[in-house]
Design a protein around this motif. Structure first.
Motif, PDB file in Angstrom:
ATOM      1  N   GLY A 386     -17.013  -5.044  87.159  1.00  0.00           N
ATOM      2  CA  GLY A 386     -17.228  -3.623  86.976  1.00  0.00           C
ATOM      3  C   GLY A 386     -18.501  -3.125  87.629  1.00  0.00           C
ATOM      4  N   ARG A 387     -18.570  -1.829  87.773  1.00  0.00           N
ATOM      5  CA  ARG A 387     -19.784  -1.141  88.223  1.00  0.00           C
ATOM      6  C   ARG A 387     -19.953   0.092  87.354  1.00  0.00           C
ATOM      7  NH1 ARG A 387     -20.823  -0.554  94.440  1.00  0.00           N
ATOM      8  NH2 ARG A 387     -21.589  -2.658  93.973  1.00  0.00           N
ATOM      9  N   VAL A 388     -21.097   0.195  86.684  1.00  0.00           N
ATOM     10  CA  VAL A 388     -21.374   1.345  85.832  1.00  0.00           C
ATOM     11  C   VAL A 388     -22.092   2.394  86.674  1.00  0.00           C
ATOM     12  CG1 VAL A 388     -22.526   2.187  83.755  1.00  0.00           C
ATOM     13  CG2 VAL A 388     -21.520  -0.116  83.790  1.00  0.00           C
ATOM     14  N   VAL A 389     -21.508   3.583  86.744  1.00  0.00           N
ATOM     15  CA  VAL A 389     -22.050   4.652  87.575  1.00  0.00           C
ATOM     16  C   VAL A 389     -22.300   5.891  86.733  1.00  0.00           C
ATOM     17  CG1 VAL A 389     -20.969   3.780  89.673  1.00  0.00           C
ATOM     18  CG2 VAL A 389     -19.733   5.414  88.247  1.00  0.00           C
ATOM     19  N   GLY A 390     -23.152   6.769  87.268  1.00  0.00           N
ATOM     20  CA  GLY A 390     -23.491   7.980  86.551  1.00  0.00           C
ATOM     21  C   GLY A 390     -22.584   9.145  86.914  1.00  0.00           C
ATOM     22  N   LYS A 391     -22.947  10.311  86.410  1.00  0.00           N
ATOM     23  CA  LYS A 391     -22.120  11.501  86.597  1.00  0.00           C
ATOM     24  C   LYS A 391     -22.683  12.447  87.653  1.00  0.00           C
ATOM     25  CE  LYS A 391     -22.133  14.622  83.402  1.00  0.00           C
ATOM     26  NZ  LYS A 391     -21.903  15.245  82.088  1.00  0.00           N
ATOM     27  N   HIS A 392     -23.728  12.010  88.359  1.00  0.00           N
ATOM     28  CA  HIS A 392     -24.377  12.895  89.318  1.00  0.00           C
ATOM     29  C   HIS A 392     -23.656  12.916  90.662  1.00  0.00           C
ATOM     30  CE1 HIS A 392     -27.591  13.553  86.528  1.00  0.00           C
ATOM     31  NE2 HIS A 392     -27.749  12.246  86.385  1.00  0.00           N
ATOM     32  N   CYS A 393     -23.913  13.956  91.414  1.00  0.00           N
ATOM     33  CA  CYS A 393     -23.201  14.184  92.668  1.00  0.00           C
ATOM     34  C   CYS A 393     -23.849  13.405  93.810  1.00  0.00           C
ATOM     35  CB  CYS A 393     -23.181  15.678  92.969  1.00  0.00           C
ATOM     36  SG  CYS A 393     -21.970  16.129  94.216  1.00  0.00           S
ATOM     37  N   GLU A 394     -23.866  12.088  93.668  1.00  0.00           N
ATOM     38  CA  GLU A 394     -24.440  11.175  94.654  1.00  0.00           C
ATOM     39  C   GLU A 394     -23.649   9.875  94.633  1.00  0.00           C
ATOM     40  OE1 GLU A 394     -26.968  11.663  96.720  1.00  0.00           O
ATOM     41  OE2 GLU A 394     -27.746  13.554  95.919  1.00  0.00           O
ATOM     42  N   ALA A 395     -23.269   9.365  95.806  1.00  0.00           N
ATOM     43  CA  ALA A 395     -22.579   8.075  95.863  1.00  0.00           C
ATOM     44  C   ALA A 395     -23.485   6.944  95.404  1.00  0.00           C
ATOM     45  CB  ALA A 395     -22.087   7.802  97.289  1.00  0.00           C
ATOM     46  N   GLY A 396     -24.793   7.124  95.568  1.00  0.00           N
ATOM     47  CA  GLY A 396     -25.746   6.096  95.147  1.00  0.00           C
ATOM     48  C   GLY A 396     -26.139   6.179  93.690  1.00  0.00           C
ATOM     49  N   ASP A 397     -25.461   7.013  92.932  1.00  0.00           N
ATOM     50  CA  ASP A 397     -25.761   7.169  91.496  1.00  0.00           C
ATOM     51  C   ASP A 397     -25.161   5.999  90.733  1.00  0.00           C
ATOM     52  OD1 ASP A 397     -26.429   8.147  88.984  1.00  0.00           O
ATOM     53  OD2 ASP A 397     -24.693   9.486  88.906  1.00  0.00           O
ATOM     54  N   ILE A 398     -25.832   4.863  90.813  1.00  0.00           N
ATOM     55  CA  ILE A 398     -25.345   3.629  90.183  1.00  0.00           C
ATOM     56  C   ILE A 398     -26.334   3.205  89.114  1.00  0.00           C
ATOM     57  CG2 ILE A 398     -24.795   1.192  90.579  1.00  0.00           C
ATOM     58  CD1 ILE A 398     -24.137   2.000  93.496  1.00  0.00           C
ATOM     59  N   VAL A 399     -25.834   2.827  87.946  1.00  0.00           N
ATOM     60  CA  VAL A 399     -26.672   2.340  86.859  1.00  0.00           C
ATOM     61  C   VAL A 399     -26.676   0.814  86.848  1.00  0.00           C
ATOM     62  CG1 VAL A 399     -27.075   2.355  84.364  1.00  0.00           C
ATOM     63  CG2 VAL A 399     -26.213   4.421  85.501  1.00  0.00           C
ATOM     64  N   VAL A 400     -25.493   0.204  86.839  1.00  0.00           N
ATOM     65  CA  VAL A 400     -25.356  -1.250  86.871  1.00  0.00           C
ATOM     66  C   VAL A 400     -24.457  -1.601  88.044  1.00  0.00           C
ATOM     67  CG1 VAL A 400     -24.675  -3.319  85.607  1.00  0.00           C
ATOM     68  CG2 VAL A 400     -25.602  -1.356  84.358  1.00  0.00           C
ATOM     69  N   ARG A 401     -25.026  -2.240  89.052  1.00  0.00           N
ATOM     70  CA  ARG A 401     -24.293  -2.476  90.293  1.00  0.00           C
ATOM     71  C   ARG A 401     -23.157  -3.485  90.112  1.00  0.00           C
ATOM     72  NH1 ARG A 401     -25.919  -0.826  94.873  1.00  0.00           N
ATOM     73  NH2 ARG A 401     -28.053  -0.620  94.109  1.00  0.00           N
ATOM     74  N   ASP A 402     -23.425  -4.595  89.439  1.00  0.00           N
ATOM     75  CA  ASP A 402     -22.440  -5.662  89.278  1.00  0.00           C
ATOM     76  C   ASP A 402     -22.519  -6.231  87.871  1.00  0.00           C
ATOM     77  OD1 ASP A 402     -21.495  -5.910  92.124  1.00  0.00           O
ATOM     78  OD2 ASP A 402     -23.614  -6.398  92.439  1.00  0.00           O
ATOM     79  N   GLU A 403     -21.410  -6.172  87.159  1.00  0.00           N
ATOM     80  CA  GLU A 403     -21.335  -6.759  85.825  1.00  0.00           C
ATOM     81  C   GLU A 403     -19.874  -6.926  85.435  1.00  0.00           C
ATOM     82  OE1 GLU A 403     -22.117  -8.783  83.656  1.00  0.00           O
ATOM     83  OE2 GLU A 403     -23.951  -7.829  82.867  1.00  0.00           O
ATOM     84  N   PHE A 404     -19.604  -7.945  84.643  1.00  0.00           N
ATOM     85  CA  PHE A 404     -18.261  -8.102  84.098  1.00  0.00           C
ATOM     86  C   PHE A 404     -18.148  -7.268  82.827  1.00  0.00           C
ATOM     87  CE2 PHE A 404     -18.366 -11.894  86.781  1.00  0.00           C
ATOM     88  CZ  PHE A 404     -17.104 -11.814  87.366  1.00  0.00           C
ATOM     89  N   VAL A 405     -17.096  -6.464  82.769  1.00  0.00           N
ATOM     90  CA  VAL A 405     -16.843  -5.605  81.619  1.00  0.00           C
ATOM     91  C   VAL A 405     -15.456  -5.934  81.067  1.00  0.00           C
ATOM     92  CG1 VAL A 405     -18.320  -3.760  82.493  1.00  0.00           C
ATOM     93  CG2 VAL A 405     -15.886  -3.766  83.084  1.00  0.00           C
ATOM     94  N   PRO A 406     -15.179  -5.593  79.819  1.00  0.00           N
ATOM     95  CA  PRO A 406     -13.840  -5.847  79.275  1.00  0.00           C
ATOM     96  C   PRO A 406     -12.790  -5.058  80.052  1.00  0.00           C
ATOM     97  CG  PRO A 406     -15.399  -5.334  77.516  1.00  0.00           C
ATOM     98  CD  PRO A 406     -16.086  -5.014  78.799  1.00  0.00           C
ATOM     99  N   ALA A 407     -11.648  -5.682  80.285  1.00  0.00           N
ATOM    100  CA  ALA A 407     -10.576  -5.020  81.035  1.00  0.00           C
ATOM    101  C   ALA A 407     -10.064  -3.776  80.327  1.00  0.00           C
ATOM    102  CB  ALA A 407      -9.424  -6.009  81.278  1.00  0.00           C
ATOM    103  N   ASP A 408     -10.282  -3.679  79.022  1.00  0.00           N
ATOM    104  CA  ASP A 408      -9.782  -2.507  78.289  1.00  0.00           C
ATOM    105  C   ASP A 408     -10.860  -1.456  78.046  1.00  0.00           C
ATOM    106  OD1 ASP A 408     -11.327  -3.855  76.442  1.00  0.00           O
ATOM    107  OD2 ASP A 408      -9.821  -3.801  74.823  1.00  0.00           O
ATOM    108  N   VAL A 409     -11.987  -1.523  78.768  1.00  0.00           N
ATOM    109  CA  VAL A 409     -13.012  -0.492  78.609  1.00  0.00           C
ATOM    110  C   VAL A 409     -12.366   0.872  78.869  1.00  0.00           C
ATOM    111  CG1 VAL A 409     -13.805  -0.678  81.022  1.00  0.00           C
ATOM    112  CG2 VAL A 409     -15.335   0.248  79.275  1.00  0.00           C
ATOM    113  N   ALA A 410     -12.706   1.853  78.027  1.00  0.00           N
ATOM    114  CA  ALA A 410     -11.973   3.119  78.046  1.00  0.00           C
ATOM    115  C   ALA A 410     -12.907   4.287  77.746  1.00  0.00           C
ATOM    116  CB  ALA A 410     -10.849   3.070  77.011  1.00  0.00           C
ATOM    117  N   PRO A 411     -12.490   5.494  78.116  1.00  0.00           N
ATOM    118  CA  PRO A 411     -13.270   6.677  77.758  1.00  0.00           C
ATOM    119  C   PRO A 411     -13.567   6.707  76.265  1.00  0.00           C
ATOM    120  CG  PRO A 411     -11.549   7.280  79.306  1.00  0.00           C
ATOM    121  CD  PRO A 411     -11.294   5.846  78.919  1.00  0.00           C
ATOM    122  N   GLY A 412     -14.791   7.071  75.928  1.00  0.00           N
ATOM    123  CA  GLY A 412     -15.222   7.104  74.536  1.00  0.00           C
ATOM    124  C   GLY A 412     -15.963   5.861  74.099  1.00  0.00           C
TER     125      GLY A 412
END
Length: 468
Positions: A386-412
């Motif tokens: 996974g890659r955790v990204v922000g909500k800003h209007c920039e392609a470089g708006d990245i919080v966590v570049r590389d990490e394993f996340v659960p396959a069922d991660v979901a909104p909320g």
């Protein structure tokens, strides 16, 4: 070997970068990345005895969560380790500062380093003793220097000949004495990002030892009747994991220290070797224990003083991010989840959260790496890249570049990112007119807001058209 177009194009790309291990339990915390009270309880991330989900229910996201017990423990660890060797420890206000933290620093017996009038204002508002404050900065204005002298700041670290002139003039005008150190560049290349390496010659900080500017700065200060010259200050950079880089710096700075005594007849009572010690942002980082750092630094200075045949001055150190960095995490709410197929056929899951580069610009600015965990439930799903990204209007708006996340991660879902205590809230912005998050301190099952969330009224306060 990494593919020339990037690791994502190489065979086995689904494993992620070489340092990122696929977890056997995607819910588990990696202890060295988190503050000392952080733990998972039935899937809930709990810090300081407070469930993060409960904090979110009251304060919303994004939010910084500050572990007071962890902060105090790290402050004491540096204080005790270096106090035994006779060193003073200066907490880096630029890493993160508010009046509450300034009070903690004072209570734990550390000194405080500030580098702006705003940071000085916060420190003094907190009642921090002025004589335990050091004032840095490469461009201190006349009014800032005048205030520092008037408040009785313990040491002002001068950084240019212009500052020397300003400070000498202020002391003559006001009839007061300024206690001063001289920032020098030792010509040491720290193994860190170029933006946070500060002892090489071609950068904005300090006087060059090699060119003779450092000795000349000392000469001018010593000649000033109302300036008390305390000694030399060196800093080789930040996010440093061992003491090896300090050996060359200490040798060069101590040689200058001895030269000042020999040529100018002044034995400076103090010496500051900086610090900037690193923390674990991911499993590829291996920070040293404060006791080991103190022993290493002490050995270096003792050896160099013996070789030069000089007495050891009173020493000070600046741990930088190493106190507050691991003591804080940032909590976000997931808004969207988007699997993206890469050129090589690999799939990366983009997890968009309700913050981003406005609350943590370090990934974009320094190419920094971070980790994260699901904070509000247990997942039985397998890990995916996974890659955790922000909500800003920039392609470089990245919080966590590389990490394993659960396959069922979901909104909320809640996602927490550790190691955000240093240079995240202090460098936060209103980019895209975002409101800066609160800082919530937790300890022994209780929580208190030490910096509140900004409001729309805060956002519009300086917009003069809004008040027409």
């Amino acid at each position: 070997m990494t593919h020339e177009a990037g690791w994502a194009h190489a065979p086995g790309a689904l494993r992620g970068p070489s340092w990122l291990d696929r977890p056997t339990d995607v819910n588990a915390l990696v202890p060295q990345l988190w503050s000392r009270t952080a733990r998972k309880v039935d899937g809930d991330l709990v810090i300081g005895g407070v469930a993060v989900a409960d904090l979110v229910a009251e304060h919303n996201t994004p939010a910084y969560v500050l572990d007071e017990e962890d902060f105090r423990h790290r402050a004491r660890a540096f204080r005790d380790a270096f106090d035994e060797a006779g060193w003073d420890v200066y907490y880096a206000g630029k890493a993160f500062l508010c009046t509450t933290v300034a009070q903690w620093v004072a209570e734990e017996g550390l000194c405080l380093d500030v580098c702006s009038d705003g940071e000085l204002t916060v420190a003094l508002r907190a009642g921090f003793p002025a004589e335990r404050i050091g004032y840095h900065g490469n461009n201190k204005a006349h009014v800032e220097l005048r205030r520092a002298v008037a408040e009785g700041v313990g040491r002002i670290v001068v950084d240019s000949f212009d500052e020397v002139e300003r400070l000498v003039a202020i002391t003559e005008e006001t009839g007061t004495t300024a206690r001063v150190m001289v920032r020098v560049t030792a010509g040491v290349e720290a193994h860190t990002h170029e933006y946070i390496a500060t002892a090489h010659e071609d950068q904005k900080f300090g006087f060059s030892i090699t060119s003779g500017d450092a000795l000349e700065a000392v000469r001018r200060l010593v000649a000033a009747p109302r300036v008390e010259f305390l000694g030399l200050h060196s800093h080789i950079g930040s996010q440093i994991f061992d003491t090896s880089g300090f050996e060359v710096a200490a040798r060069r700075v101590l040689r200058l220290h001895a030269q000042v005594a020999e040529e100018l007849g002044v034995t400076a009572p103090e010496l500051d070797l900086g610090g900037g010690f690193g923390i674990a942002y991911t499993t590829q980082d291996d920070p040293a224990d404060p006791a080991d750092l103190a022993a290493g630094m002490q050995q270096i200075v003792t050896g160099e003083c013996a070789a030069l045949g000089i007495e050891r001055p009173r020493l000070s150190i600046e741990p930088g991010r190493a106190v507050v960095g691991p003591s804080m995490c940032t909590v976000y709410t997931v808004g969207t989840v988007k699997p993206v197929t890469l050129d090589a056929g690999a799939v990366r899951t983009y997890v968009s959260v309700d913050g981003g580069m406005s609350d943590n610009v370090r990934t974009a600015l320094y190419d920094a790496d971070y980790s994260c965990t699901l904070a509000g439930r247990t997942s039985e799903a397998p890990p995916v890249l996974g890659r955790v990204v922000g909500k800003h209007c920039e392609a470089g708006d990245i919080v966590v570049r590389d990490e394993f996340v659960p396959a069922d991660v979901a909104p909320g879902d809640l996602v927490a990112v550790p190691g955000t205590g240093a240079y995240c809230r202090s460098m936060a912005s209103n980019y895209n007119h975002a409101l800066r998050p609160p800082v919530i301190a937790v300890r022994d099952g209780a929580a208190r807001v030490v910096l509140r969330r900004e409001t729309v009224d805060d956002l519009l306060a300086t917009d003069m058209g809004a008040h027409a």
